[in-house]
Scaffold this active site. Structure first.
Site, short mmCIF file in Angstrom:
data_model
loop_
_atom_site.label_atom_id
_atom_site.label_comp_id
_atom_site.label_asym_id
_atom_site.label_seq_id
_atom_site.Cartn_x
_atom_site.Cartn_y
_atom_site.Cartn_z
N TYR A 207 0.85 -1.19 0.00
CA TYR A 207 0.00 0.00 0.00
C TYR A 207 0.89 1.24 0.00
O TYR A 207 1.84 1.31 0.78
CB TYR A 207 -0.89 0.00 1.24
CG TYR A 207 -1.79 1.20 1.39
CD1 TYR A 207 -2.83 1.43 0.50
CD2 TYR A 207 -1.62 2.10 2.45
CE1 TYR A 207 -3.68 2.53 0.65
CE2 TYR A 207 -2.47 3.20 2.61
CZ TYR A 207 -3.49 3.41 1.70
OH TYR A 207 -4.33 4.49 1.86
N ASP B 95 9.10 2.74 0.00
CA ASP B 95 8.04 3.35 0.79
C ASP B 95 8.23 2.91 2.22
O ASP B 95 7.86 1.81 2.61
CB ASP B 95 6.66 2.94 0.26
CG ASP B 95 5.53 3.59 1.06
OD1 ASP B 95 5.82 4.18 2.13
OD2 ASP B 95 4.38 3.50 0.62
N LYS C 183 4.18 8.58 9.20
CA LYS C 183 3.94 7.96 10.50
C LYS C 183 4.93 8.39 11.59
O LYS C 183 4.77 9.48 12.13
CB LYS C 183 3.81 6.45 10.33
CG LYS C 183 2.58 6.15 9.43
CD LYS C 183 2.14 4.72 9.31
CE LYS C 183 0.80 4.66 8.59
NZ LYS C 183 0.78 3.93 7.34
C1 LIG Z 1 0.18 4.46 6.02
C2 LIG Z 1 0.91 4.22 4.76
C3 LIG Z 1 0.80 5.10 3.67
C4 LIG Z 1 -0.19 6.22 3.63
O1 LIG Z 1 0.05 7.18 4.61
P1 LIG Z 1 -1.15 8.14 5.06
O2 LIG Z 1 -0.49 9.10 5.99
O3 LIG Z 1 -2.18 7.27 5.69
O4 LIG Z 1 -1.67 8.80 3.84
C5 LIG Z 1 1.62 4.89 2.57
N1 LIG Z 1 2.49 3.87 2.54
C6 LIG Z 1 2.61 3.01 3.56
C7 LIG Z 1 3.61 1.91 3.47
C8 LIG Z 1 1.82 3.15 4.69
O5 LIG Z 1 1.93 2.26 5.68
#
Ligand SMILES: *Cc1c(COP(=O)(O)O)cnc(C)c1O
Length: 430
Positions: free
Chosen positions: A142, A237, A270
């Site tokens: 994601y 990511d 995060k």
């Molecule tokens: C949480 C997450 C996102 C999206 O971040 P948001 O602040 O919720 O938009 C993107 N990539 C990864 C791997 C994530 O865990």
């Protein structure tokens, strides 16, 4: 009706599904979501004043637990000086410098407000910098909810994807190639066919959005080699893993196994916001120089680098650099996973788990899955009974089986033992 039910009923009239992010609605596990009134350390309390040991930590950011004194002091003092200026501040430089210091592959970084925004902007930048359109992502990873990334694999090994959400026109995902995770053969086939058109390959190094699935070392190595050979950018990511699995983030773990390993771009979120809306994307100076106002790739944000959010992020990053922070966090998380695994074994339940730093996952499988297709074969009904059994005993795991869990520095050995004891009682009922 208890207070959580009452609030949910009211919320559903004013907010679609009663929530501002779908997984909070408990749709996968059934039942009423808990409305949280306050948090402290490893715990939070719901509207009925029931206490829970919190293993979602706001889905990752709360690595120090709730209301950490140093973080709170930094936020309050920043707020005293004003909430937002829309002009540069010194704290933005400090946070950028801190990220650059801790993650060597990042030479320059741009701050934004959410992981979605960071991932979306990183892809635009990769396309702008390479002059190419295609991107590669992996099934089960994601990267936020930007249109081009809401895509699942079509049929066949290396196909362009189909939208996973209504409202995303097929033309918007026509350049997104979706491959199975940890599959070197499919990767090689895709690069053979499309390599010279690929702007970037984006991956979660430890995929936390299909529970917890590590990219194997040979897989990451091959991703790096193929990107380099074809002039595509490798984007990690690390919105979830960044500053969560190790001080140098997940890429530092792969660099230990693959000499000289670095991604070209990194997406963060995060933990770097410590609970405030803050995310970032960064990478090599050459790539980052394509961003406006230096270069031709447009990207902007009214609240980007917000002074209160940056204060929160900076204070959080200071704490996690203290001696032994990750050693202790690693131990706590391992204690949880090994304790739950042993308890499941005693109960004769197929179970396995894995963890790194303060991030973990567990499966009702005898061995760890390597890709999304395998994760998808999990027995959801068993997970849901387990989830509710734990919730009833005051332990809050992610209310969906495809999500990683998080231990914070505030979780004590006693909290972990209490959790394992609750798991024992729950396993006995499955
Ligand atoms: C949480 C997450 C996102 C999206 O971040 P948001 O602040 O919720 O938009 C993107 N990539 C990864 C791997 C994530 O865990």
């Amino acid at each position: 009706m208890n207070k959580n039910d009452q609030l949910f009923t009211r919320a559903k009239l004013a907010i679609p599904g009663g929530v501002n992010s779908p997984v909070r609605a408990f749709k996968a596990v059934g039942g009423t979501p808990r409305f949280i009134t306050r948090g402290d350390g490893a715990y939070f309390w719901d509207a009925e004043d029931q206490r829970y040991i919190d293993y979602i930590g706001s889905w990752g950011p709360m690595i120090l637990g709730h209301r950490h004194p140093a973080v709170h002091a930094a936020v309050l003092s920043a707020a005293e000086q004003g909430l937002s200026f829309g002009a540069p501040t010194e704290r933005e430089i400090e946070l950028a410098e801190e990220i650059i210091k801790l993650v060597p592959s990042i030479e320059m970084v741009r701050l934004v407000s959410s992981g979605t925004e960071a991932g979306m902007s990183a892809i635009r930048l990769a396309r702008g910098a390479t002059g190419r359109s295609k991107i590669i992502k992996f099934e089960g990873c994601y990267h936020g909810h930007a249109d081009a990334l809401l895509v699942k694999a079509g049929s066949g090994l290396a196909t362009f994807g189909n939208p996973t959400s209504a409202g995303v026109p097929p033309e918007v995902v026509q350049h997104t190639l979706v491959l199975p995770f940890n599959d070197v053969e499919a990767l090689e086939a895709a690069f053979k066919e499309h390599g010279d058109e690929v702007a970037c390959l984006m991956m979660e190094p430890i995929a936390g959005n299909m529970n917890f699935v590590r990219a194997s070392v040979p897989f990451v190595k091959r991703c790096r080699e193929l990107c380099t050979a074809h002039g595509a950018l490798l984007a990690f990511d690390e919105v979830m893993c960044g500053f969560r699995v190790a001080l140098g983030s997940a890429q530092s773990l792969y660099a230990k196994e693959i000499p000289g390993f670095e991604p070209d771009m990194t997406v963060m979120g995060k933990v770097i916001g410590g609970g405030m809306p803050l995310a970032a994307f960064g990478g090599k100076r050459e790539v980052m120089s394509h961003l406006a106002p230096l270069g031709a790739v447009y990207q902007a944000g009214t609240l980007s680098g917000n002074p209160v959010a940056t204060a929160c992020g900076l204070a959080t990053l200071k704490e996690i650099q203290k001696d032994g922070f990750f050693t202790q966090l690693n131990q706590r998380t391992q204690q949880l996973v090994s304790g739950m695994t042993a308890a499941a074994k005693d109960a004769g339940i197929p179970f396995c788990g894995d963890s790194e730093g303060g991030m973990f996952g567990f499966f009702f499988f005898p061995e760890l899955p390597q890709n999304y297709a395998k994760v998808m074969t999990t027995d959801g009904a068993v997970f849901n009974r387990f989830f509710h059994g734990m919730l009833d005993q005051g332990v809050y795991f992610a209310p969906a089986l495809f999500e990683a869990g998080f231990v914070s520095a505030a979780h004590t050995a006693q909290d972990i033992d209490d959790t394992i004891a609750a798991a024992k009682r729950t396993f006995a009922t499955l």
